[in-house]
Write an enzyme that holds these catalytic residues in place. Structure first.
Site, PDB file in Angstrom:
ATOM      1  N   HIS A  32       0.903  -1.220  -0.197  1.00 16.10           N
ATOM      2  CA  HIS A  32       0.094   0.014  -0.263  1.00 16.10           C
ATOM      3  C   HIS A  32       1.024   1.406  -0.085  1.00 16.10           C
ATOM      4  CE1 HIS A  32       0.913   0.558   4.413  1.00 16.10           C
ATOM      5  NE2 HIS A  32       0.592  -0.809   4.309  1.00 16.10           N
ATOM      6  N   ASP A  33       0.466   2.122  -0.753  1.00 13.59           N
ATOM      7  CA  ASP A  33       0.802   3.590  -0.701  1.00 13.59           C
ATOM      8  C   ASP A  33       2.110   3.610  -1.498  1.00 13.59           C
ATOM      9  OD1 ASP A  33      -1.357   4.804   0.620  1.00 13.59           O
ATOM     10  OD2 ASP A  33      -0.746   3.516   2.387  1.00 13.59           O
ATOM     11  N   GLY A  85       5.208  -0.933   2.755  1.00 13.74           N
ATOM     12  CA  GLY A  85       4.074  -0.016   2.540  1.00 13.74           C
ATOM     13  C   GLY A  85       5.053   1.374   2.371  1.00 13.74           C
TER      14      GLY A  85
END
Length: 263
Positions: free
Chosen positions: A119-120, A137
């Site tokens: 994520h991200d 992440g």
């Protein structure tokens, strides 16, 4: 072009010329650009945008909820640029609200089998992920970087443009642009000379980057190193990029000595 055995939500946006194989599942928030080829048994869900002329092989999972204990099913996204190739069993999560709410992968990338992009993460263009390389992440990877097989990148770390990691590298600090890293934990081992020559960089530029590496990565005093390379910053944009990356590194950069892998 779309196999009758595929499961496609009627709210998904599929542009012309898209191929979708048998038993692939496409969710309602997905959009797929012209000419993209998707094999069988692929799952694409969430708010996920895939660009034009991509190629996605069987058993990839794209846009699933992030593996983050703080995630509460908020609306977040995954964006994948044009002409990116995603091989078997790749997993790419969408973002989280605290990380900007988007995971972004650029154009013309090659993402080999079993790669995980969490994520991200923000990935540039013309990047190569070799088999089973993984980003935790909030990582960032610059244009034309190459991650060797089984490379692991710690959360919030950055890999600069034109950087290279060898097989099995584990990065717990930032790897500056144009540099190579190796080992577990990884250490910086020099400038990516072969890659830069293949991309048309002059010998003069490569030598300037080597001097910068000696002062900023191999050197023991950061401020003295920055002062020593100041004349090169004016003459070489690549050195300016290198220096800016080092100055902006919140985690510190990888060093040539594992015991000195912090700033």
């Amino acid at each position: 072009m779309i196999d009758a055995r595929a499961v496609i939500d009627p709210e998904a946006r599929i542009e012309e010329g898209v191929h979708i194989g048998a038993f692939t599942v496409i969710g309602p928030g997905v959009s797929i650009g012209k000419g993209t080829w998707i094999g069988s048994h692929v799952v694409i869900t969430g708010t996920t945008h895939i660009g034009q002329d991509c190629k996605i092989y069987q058993f990839a999972s794209l846009g699933e909820a992030p593996q983050d204990l703080g995630y509460r099913d908020e609306e977040t996204a995954l964006e994948i640029g044009d002409r990116t190739v995603i091989r078997e069993y790749v997993t790419i999560s969408r973002g989280t609200p605290k990380g900007g709410a988007v995971t972004r992968v650029g154009t013309d990338n090659l993402i080999m089998a079993y790669v995980h992009i969490a994520h991200d993460c923000l990935v540039g263009n013309h990047v190569v992920f070799s088999n089973a390389a993984s980003l935790a992440g909030h990582c960032q990877v610059g244009d034309r970087a190459v991650l060797g097989g089984f490379t692991l990148v710690h959360q919030f770390c950055r890999v600069g443009s034109h950087a290279f990691t060898s097989m099995g590298s584990a990065l717990n600090r930032d790897l500056p642009p144009y540099c190579m890293a190796s080992g577990n934990y990884a250490r910086a081992i020099g400038i990516n000379k072969i890659g830069l020559r293949r991309r048309g960089y002059s010998g003069e530029t490569i030598r300037a980057l080597q001097r910068t590496f000696r002062h900023l990565v191999d050197g023991r005093n950061r401020e003295q190193g920055l002062a020593a390379v100041a004349p090169l910053v004016q003459a070489y944009p690549e050195v300016a990029d290198f220096v800016a990356f080092v100055r902006e590194s919140p985690r510190g950069i990888l060093r040539t000595d594992r015991r000195r892998s912090t700033d």
